[in-house]
Design an enzyme around this catalytic site. Structure first.
Site, PDB file in Angstrom:
ATOM      1  NE  ARG A 397     -11.196 -28.000 -18.945  1.00 23.06           N
ATOM      2  CZ  ARG A 397     -12.483 -28.164 -18.641  1.00 23.06           C
ATOM      3  NH1 ARG A 397     -13.235 -28.922 -19.415  1.00 23.06           N
ATOM      4  NH2 ARG A 397     -13.004 -27.592 -17.587  1.00 23.06           N
ATOM      5  CG  ASN A 433      -8.404 -22.466 -18.007  1.00 18.74           C
ATOM      6  OD1 ASN A 433      -8.457 -22.021 -16.856  1.00 18.74           O
ATOM      7  ND2 ASN A 433      -9.309 -23.305 -18.478  1.00 18.74           N
ATOM      8  CD  GLU A 434     -10.103 -25.641 -16.055  1.00 18.68           C
ATOM      9  OE1 GLU A 434     -10.529 -26.433 -16.920  1.00 18.68           O
ATOM     10  OE2 GLU A 434     -10.848 -25.030 -15.275  1.00 18.68           O
ATOM     11  CG  ASP A 435      -2.783 -26.543 -20.578  1.00 26.34           C
ATOM     12  OD1 ASP A 435      -3.480 -27.241 -21.326  1.00 26.34           O
ATOM     13  OD2 ASP A 435      -2.496 -25.371 -20.825  1.00 26.34           O
TER      14      ASP A 435
END
Length: 828
Positions: A397, A433-435
């Protein structure tokens, strides 16, 4: 002679006498000096004791050592996390800042020109080390291993400084840092402290630093093994080296030996290349491990690195499925954070072993380590238990920051791969993860993220061409990693879980190699429902099933179970059940990983049933099993088991004579249910017969006490389970009263239960009010554990709650809830 029982002497980061952030991946914490009889003379010393801790900044190193009796310092042991008790405090955010540790170390290096090292298995999040008044160096990153060479700093210390031992101060800083990964928007705590082991190690001037073993299983069944090594030679010693390689199988039989003489070298050099005839393969069923020992002998001394490796071949077929050693294997996985009640990230070795054993006994054969490099013990246990691993760097993130940010992310990827290269359990290097997170730092610059993800993928391939890369949730870059997982949260953050298969099929067609990481539901332990799908019936079918925007929050958007549901264990079990039955029938599916094995603390979860706790675990934060643990066992394990749903549901309710559903989760082919010793008949298991694979009965309970017992059979083996419950038929009204009552006590603690009642004195069995406990007098509340029974503020579970008190004289326990009069209990 030095003997390391691990693959590397020093792992990752800093070897310097300047205040710099470096990235040399070396390890030195498991070595021994031995004499000619091969008996230990001096072993690496694990520095678990003798530390003092002080939270907050100091005025400099002069303040650290000016007064040994300074009451701002408190004795502590390692591992230690200075967020152990505040990560889930309902009143204040967890501490972000400086924590200092000090100790004195006696130095007895047996080598005349040897090096003295401090090795850290991990510390959060930026770590600075001082010897006396000398700044040794700084390591940025909370999860990779690192070492400092303190040899020169020791030599420079004055006699006055070293009286009583060499003074060592370690400062850990977990304050916000935009140049450090992971991002502060991450859905987990960025813990601070020396939360993994620290060791004192002695090395000769020339030593092995790292050994990499690569076993390649050919399609014809032959196995080639390549052994490479890198030296630690900080003063550029030139004496020639004799290198001996020895490989044993799991039974201790020698399968290869060789010796050669080399001049000191730079970088990785191949020391050996050989074949193993009819190698024993590593797999979840038979996790066979070979042992490789490499000895390096020179005029400086002898070092030895010993490590284990495995032989296996795997493949993610394009558009599925997954093959291991030439056979299709469904990856049955979960996730793990390094977090535990009462200690946060500072888990003991025994706690780590207990957790991994529970994951294994649940039937998992795969685990994604979220979202950072984890303790080497975790990987060792995965090797031994046969758990395949997706290990991940904490690019989470965060978009793409400045050059310092990018260099740290690349450095952590390098360290993770070099430090964990030999583990056969690892099959995927996770790039992040979740960029694509809303409002991430510095922005969602799609082209910058794509470019950096490509750089990370290519770096991983250069460092380790034998493994694939992976990424979860960054749809505009889904073509970059070798294996991609989209966001599918059917029945929780969006849609209906009955649309799960359709979502899988759609996402499968969008990438070459598909895997489903992260799915599941929050559940408040001890909360159950007679109508768990009440909210789900209001969710549109064929709706989106991904997590969109900030759907984890309880605000905005259409009806979704994560916001509007009851967070009961009953609903979570049904959601898990549906997902597992669907996965079992899809012959093209590589597999999945449920989020997450254990509840954990997160600063983003202030509105959970337990404040600041992500409650998606199948066990609580202290490893207490929830009902859903047994749902997974019923699909994934072979050892016969049977579990009646409702062990933590002491009172069920309904009208007199009304049918109530009883579910049995079992992997047995047949089960028979008894109510009050009367048989309700036998049923055969069918995984596609939802729910509970057909092992369900419509039961008419007697008013009051009831007993359920199941007898299940599989292959001549019989297993049983039973529960007792009360069936309540009177309808309760609005809650009016809270009552406290002592439940049990021992020499250390007293446990008190809370029940909510209506005006007629009937328990309110579906109440979910938030209650808050307080204590006056002696003793203290045992709280901030992030569990149902260890939180001073939490929602009720079916009108009940519980708290314990550490005993120290008489006290009065109080409890409050909005709209209700407070209740008190005097405890002698």
């Amino acid at each position: 002679m030095l003997d390391s029982t691990r693959r590397q002497f020093l792992i990752s980061a800093s070897m310097t006498t300047a205040a710099a952030v470096l990235g040399t991946p070396v390890r030195a914490d498991s070595v021994e000096a031995v004499d000619g009889t091969d008996e230990p003379v001096v072993s690496p010393k694990r520095l678990d004791g003798g530390w003092q801790f002080r939270q907050g900044p100091t005025s400099g190193q002069w303040q650290v050592w000016r007064a040994e009796e300074n009451d701002e310092w408190h004795a502590t042991g390692l591992p230690h996390c200075f967020n152990a008790m505040d990560a889930c405090d309902p009143d204040v955010p967890y501490f972000r800042g400086l924590g200092s540790y000090r100790t004195r170390i006696e130095i007895a290096n047996p080598f005349a020109q040897g090096r003295t090292m401090l090795h850290f298995q991990g510390a959060g999040q930026t770590t600075t080390v001082w010897v006396g008044q000398t700044l040794v160096g700084t390591h940025k990153g909370g999860y990779d291993e690192f070492s400092f060479d303190i040899t020169d700093a020791i030599k420079g210390a004055s006699p006055a400084e070293t009286k009583g031992g060499i003074p060592v101060c370690v400062v850990c800083d977990n304050a916000a840092d935009l140049e450090r990964v992971p991002s502060d928007q991450s859905d987990f705590c960025l813990y601070g402290g020396l939360y993994r082991h620290v060791s004192l190690v002695y090395l000769p001037g020339l030593a092995l630093e790292t050994v990499h073993v690569l076993a390649t299983l050919g399609t014809d069944g032959t196995t080639r093994v390549s052994v490479k090594a890198r030296l630690y030679n900080p003063t550029r010693r030139t004496s020639s080296c004799e290198v001996a390689t020895r490989v044993l199988d799991g039974a201790g039989q020698v399968v290869h030996e060789s010796t050669k003489t080399l001049a000191p070298w730079d970088g990785f050099v191949e020391l050996d290349d050989f074949s193993i005839a009819a190698a024993q393969l590593w797999s979840p069923e038979t996790p066979h491990l070979y042992r490789c020992a490499v000895n390096l002998t020179s005029a400086e001394g002898t070092t030895r690195i010993k490590d284990k490796f495995g032989v296996r071949r795997y493949e993610f077929l394009e558009n599925g499925p997954f093959h291991l050693n030439g056979k299709r294997v469904l990856l049955r996985g979960t996730h793990r954070h390094a977090d535990h009640a009462g200690v946060a990230a500072a888990m003991s070795d025994e706690q780590v072993r207990q957790e991994l054993q529970l994951i294994h006994e649940m039937g998992a054969n795969f685990i994604r380590l979220a979202h950072y490099q984890q303790d080497r013990l975790v990987l060792d246990l995965c090797d031994e238990l046969g758990l395949m691993v997706w290990e991940e760097v904490p690019w989470c993130r965060a978009g793409v920051g400045d050059e310092a940010f990018k260099q740290q992310a690349k450095g952590m990827l390098t360290h993770m791969i070099e430090q964990h290269y030999n583990h056969p359990s690892i099959i995927l290097w996770g790039l992040g993860n979740e960029d694509d997170w809303p409002d991430e730092y510095p922005s969602i610059d799609k082209e910058a993220i794509r470019e950096f993800m490509t750089e990370m993928r290519d770096l991983a391939h250069r460092l380790d061409g034998s493994r694939l890369t992976s990424f979860r949730r960054c749809d505009f870059a889904r073509d970059i990693p070798d294996v991609y997982s989209p966001s599918i949260w059917a029945g929780w953050y969006g849609g209906n879980y009955r649309d799960y298969e359709a979502s899988l099929t759609t996402q499968r067609g969008r990438v070459k190699r598909f895997f489903h990481a992260e799915w599941g539901a929050d559940s408040h332990a001890g909360r159950h429902s007679e109508d768990p799908e009440a909210v789900l019936r209001g969710v549109a079918r064929d709706a989106y099933t991904d997590e969109r925007g900030l759907a984890y929050m309880k605000t905005g958007g259409p009806v979704r179970v994560s916001r509007d549901g009851d967070w009961s264990e009953t609903y979570a079990c049904r959601l898990f059940d549906w997902h597992l039955k669907t996965q079992e029938k899809l012959d093209w599916l590589t597999g999945s990983a449920q989020w997450i094995f254990k509840d954990f603390a997160s600063p983003l979860r202030g509105d959970s049933c337990i404040p600041r706790i992500n409650q998606k675990g199948v066990v609580e934060r202290d490893l207490t099993k929830k009902e859903s643990y047994f749902v997974f066992q019923s699909y994934w394990t072979e050892k016969p088991m049977a579990h009646i749903y409702g062990h933590s549901w002491p009172v069920r309710w309904g009208k007199e004579g009304e049918h109530r559903e009883v579910l049995v989760y079992s992997n047995c082919e047949q089960a028979e249910l008894f109510l009050n010793e009367q048989s309700l008949g036998s049923k055969k298991r069918d995984s596609q017969n939802f729910p509970a694979a057909g092992l369900r009965w419509d039961v008419t309970f007697a008013k009051g006490e009831n007993r359920l017992r199941v007898v299940a059979r599989q292959g001549g083996v019989t297993v049983t389970d039973q529960i007792e419950l009360v069936y309540a038929t009177e309808e309760w009204g609005k809650p009016t009263t809270m009552k406290l009552a002592e439940k049990r006590r021992n020499a250390e603690s007293i446990t008190v239960g809370l029940t909510l009642y209506d005006a007629r004195g009937l328990p309110c069995l579906d109440a979910r009010d938030t209650v808050r406990f307080s204590l006056a007098g002696g003793g203290r509340l045992i709280d901030n554990l992030g569990t149902v029974h260890g939180s001073r503020e939490a929602q009720l579970a079916n009108g009940r709650a519980e708290i314990s008190i550490a005993r120290k004289g008489g006290c009065v326990l109080g409890v409050t809830a909005q709209g209700l009069p407070p209740a008190f209990l005097e405890i002698p």
